[in-house]
Design a protein around this motif. Sequence first.
Motif, PDB file in Angstrom:
ATOM      1  N   THR A  53      19.570  20.046 -20.374  1.00  0.00           N
ATOM      2  CA  THR A  53      19.625  20.567 -19.083  1.00  0.00           C
ATOM      3  C   THR A  53      18.907  22.287 -19.730  1.00  0.00           C
ATOM      4  O   THR A  53      19.167  22.891 -20.459  1.00  0.00           O
ATOM      5  CB  THR A  53      20.870  21.180 -18.578  1.00  0.00           C
ATOM      6  OG1 THR A  53      21.384  19.908 -18.115  1.00  0.00           O
ATOM      7  CG2 THR A  53      20.703  21.998 -17.429  1.00  0.00           C
ATOM      8  N   HIS A  96      18.293  26.049 -17.837  1.00  0.00           N
ATOM      9  CA  HIS A  96      18.521  26.690 -16.823  1.00  0.00           C
ATOM     10  C   HIS A  96      18.359  28.455 -17.083  1.00  0.00           C
ATOM     11  O   HIS A  96      18.327  28.625 -18.377  1.00  0.00           O
ATOM     12  CB  HIS A  96      20.231  26.534 -16.788  1.00  0.00           C
ATOM     13  CG  HIS A  96      20.987  26.762 -17.559  1.00  0.00           C
ATOM     14  ND1 HIS A  96      21.503  28.215 -18.142  1.00  0.00           N
ATOM     15  CD2 HIS A  96      21.286  26.096 -18.841  1.00  0.00           C
ATOM     16  CE1 HIS A  96      22.303  28.154 -19.089  1.00  0.00           C
ATOM     17  NE2 HIS A  96      22.176  27.009 -19.692  1.00  0.00           N
ATOM     18  N   TYR A  97      18.326  29.195 -16.011  1.00  0.00           N
ATOM     19  CA  TYR A  97      18.587  30.353 -16.375  1.00  0.00           C
ATOM     20  C   TYR A  97      19.842  31.048 -16.785  1.00  0.00           C
ATOM     21  O   TYR A  97      20.906  30.321 -16.620  1.00  0.00           O
ATOM     22  CB  TYR A  97      18.234  31.166 -15.086  1.00  0.00           C
ATOM     23  CG  TYR A  97      16.748  31.259 -14.814  1.00  0.00           C
ATOM     24  CD1 TYR A  97      15.638  31.704 -15.389  1.00  0.00           C
ATOM     25  CD2 TYR A  97      16.568  30.427 -13.430  1.00  0.00           C
ATOM     26  CE1 TYR A  97      14.621  31.572 -14.984  1.00  0.00           C
ATOM     27  CE2 TYR A  97      15.023  30.427 -13.046  1.00  0.00           C
ATOM     28  CZ  TYR A  97      14.117  31.157 -13.825  1.00  0.00           C
ATOM     29  OH  TYR A  97      12.845  30.793 -13.408  1.00  0.00           O
ATOM     30  N   PRO A 115      21.641  28.712 -12.864  1.00  0.00           N
ATOM     31  CA  PRO A 115      20.818  28.112 -12.042  1.00  0.00           C
ATOM     32  C   PRO A 115      19.959  27.336 -12.950  1.00  0.00           C
ATOM     33  O   PRO A 115      19.167  27.556 -13.691  1.00  0.00           O
ATOM     34  CB  PRO A 115      19.687  29.068 -11.364  1.00  0.00           C
ATOM     35  CG  PRO A 115      20.827  30.328 -11.177  1.00  0.00           C
ATOM     36  CD  PRO A 115      21.406  30.364 -12.591  1.00  0.00           C
ATOM     37  N   ILE A 116      19.923  25.821 -12.497  1.00  0.00           N
ATOM     38  CA  ILE A 116      19.381  24.797 -13.234  1.00  0.00           C
ATOM     39  C   ILE A 116      17.606  24.602 -12.663  1.00  0.00           C
ATOM     40  O   ILE A 116      17.451  24.709 -11.642  1.00  0.00           O
ATOM     41  CB  ILE A 116      19.921  23.546 -12.960  1.00  0.00           C
ATOM     42  CG1 ILE A 116      21.193  23.510 -13.628  1.00  0.00           C
ATOM     43  CG2 ILE A 116      19.197  22.316 -13.819  1.00  0.00           C
ATOM     44  CD1 ILE A 116      22.128  22.203 -13.469  1.00  0.00           C
ATOM     45  N   GLN A 130      16.051  19.027 -15.457  1.00  0.00           N
ATOM     46  CA  GLN A 130      16.830  18.118 -16.320  1.00  0.00           C
ATOM     47  C   GLN A 130      16.063  16.857 -16.825  1.00  0.00           C
ATOM     48  O   GLN A 130      15.284  16.526 -16.029  1.00  0.00           O
ATOM     49  CB  GLN A 130      18.153  17.776 -15.712  1.00  0.00           C
ATOM     50  CG  GLN A 130      19.220  19.033 -15.490  1.00  0.00           C
ATOM     51  CD  GLN A 130      20.323  18.908 -14.619  1.00  0.00           C
ATOM     52  OE1 GLN A 130      20.244  18.297 -13.404  1.00  0.00           O
ATOM     53  NE2 GLN A 130      21.583  18.913 -15.105  1.00  0.00           N
ATOM     54  N   ARG A 141      14.716  31.635  -7.513  1.00  0.00           N
ATOM     55  CA  ARG A 141      16.322  31.402  -7.622  1.00  0.00           C
ATOM     56  C   ARG A 141      16.805  31.804  -6.199  1.00  0.00           C
ATOM     57  O   ARG A 141      16.486  32.457  -5.406  1.00  0.00           O
ATOM     58  CB  ARG A 141      16.847  32.533  -8.379  1.00  0.00           C
ATOM     59  CG  ARG A 141      16.362  32.238  -9.989  1.00  0.00           C
ATOM     60  CD  ARG A 141      16.899  33.289 -10.930  1.00  0.00           C
ATOM     61  NE  ARG A 141      18.309  33.563 -11.019  1.00  0.00           N
ATOM     62  CZ  ARG A 141      18.738  34.083 -12.132  1.00  0.00           C
ATOM     63  NH1 ARG A 141      17.987  34.528 -12.981  1.00  0.00           N
ATOM     64  NH2 ARG A 141      20.138  34.012 -12.230  1.00  0.00           N
ATOM     65  N   SER A 163      21.335  28.204  -7.357  1.00  0.00           N
ATOM     66  CA  SER A 163      20.366  26.961  -7.492  1.00  0.00           C
ATOM     67  C   SER A 163      19.041  27.517  -7.862  1.00  0.00           C
ATOM     68  O   SER A 163      18.823  28.691  -7.946  1.00  0.00           O
ATOM     69  CB  SER A 163      20.527  26.150  -6.379  1.00  0.00           C
ATOM     70  OG  SER A 163      19.783  25.113  -6.363  1.00  0.00           O
ATOM     71  N   THR A 164      18.153  26.857  -7.714  1.00  0.00           N
ATOM     72  CA  THR A 164      16.697  26.901  -7.691  1.00  0.00           C
ATOM     73  C   THR A 164      15.861  26.012  -6.842  1.00  0.00           C
ATOM     74  O   THR A 164      16.297  24.993  -6.530  1.00  0.00           O
ATOM     75  CB  THR A 164      16.112  26.847  -9.037  1.00  0.00           C
ATOM     76  OG1 THR A 164      16.159  25.434  -9.562  1.00  0.00           O
ATOM     77  CG2 THR A 164      16.710  27.773 -10.086  1.00  0.00           C
TER      78      THR A 164
END
Length: 302
Positions: free
Chosen positions: A238, A240-241, A250-251, A254, A294, A298-299
């Motif tokens: 994963t 993410h930020y 926030p991913i 993946q 963002r 989430s993104t």
Amino acid sequence: MTSPTTSSLPAPRPAPRTDADLGRLLIQCQDGPGIVSAVSGFLSRAGANIVDLAQHSTAPEGGRFFQRTEFRLPGLSAAREELERTFAAEVAAPFGMEFVVTEAAKPKRVAILVSKTDHCVLDLLWRNRRGQLDMNVVMVVSNHPDLADEIRPFGVPYVHVPATRDNRAEAEQRQLDLLRGNVDLVVLARYMQIITPTFLAGVGCPLINIHHSFLPAFIGAAPYQKAKERGVKLVGATAHYVTEDLDEGPIIEQDVVRVDHRHSTPDLARLGADVERAVLSRAVRWHLEDRVARNGGSTVVF
């Protein structure tokens, strides 16, 4: 190893050339009628030609609207400041819009933080050298000296900043002195230190992290051994930020690969490293190309 000061760092090698007139406009606001028309009309009046456009609303009614537009505008660099000012007044303000305009020909300045594990940092540097990641890597910062010889052939400064529990505040300040104002993105390429709220507040740019996808099931040391003992069937990663909530930002991206009882613990670790490299490089590329917006926790990735 003597750590160079910021002023003594050699200039990064130039990234691959990109169309000097290619711009990117990333917006988000409350959804409603007329947004696409307003943006497109503004760019047309400014003399720009839209070459790519993607949009998304989080709900059929009352959602959050996101749009990424690539456009070509002759003399963009000289016109950008006025373009931003006028867009803010004529389009962004009426729609309550957040926006950013970037120039594709100006690669983002990137710092990579790493500890002792080399597969992610070497992959990023190799892709950058091959022209697959359009960025200027201004430095690699590590809390260990171990990877200096591996980084040196890429012509990127390697800065050793020892970081332990006993000197965390001092090391953090040293890192901030190096990074603040000098980079647009920090990539944690298997950097095995806690990122504190103080660091996040002071660094002044986004951070992207990569970790195996076993979390939170197999936290701590030897996760692949624990996974083997539990008979996992998927190994993944994963990207993410980074936020104050450890490994819960926030991913961006993946991926997974299937495994079975025939795979040994070293097999799982090898496959996991392969997935980590691929996932991190994709996440970094999408950020560099302004494809990630963002949306709370989430993104939206265009």
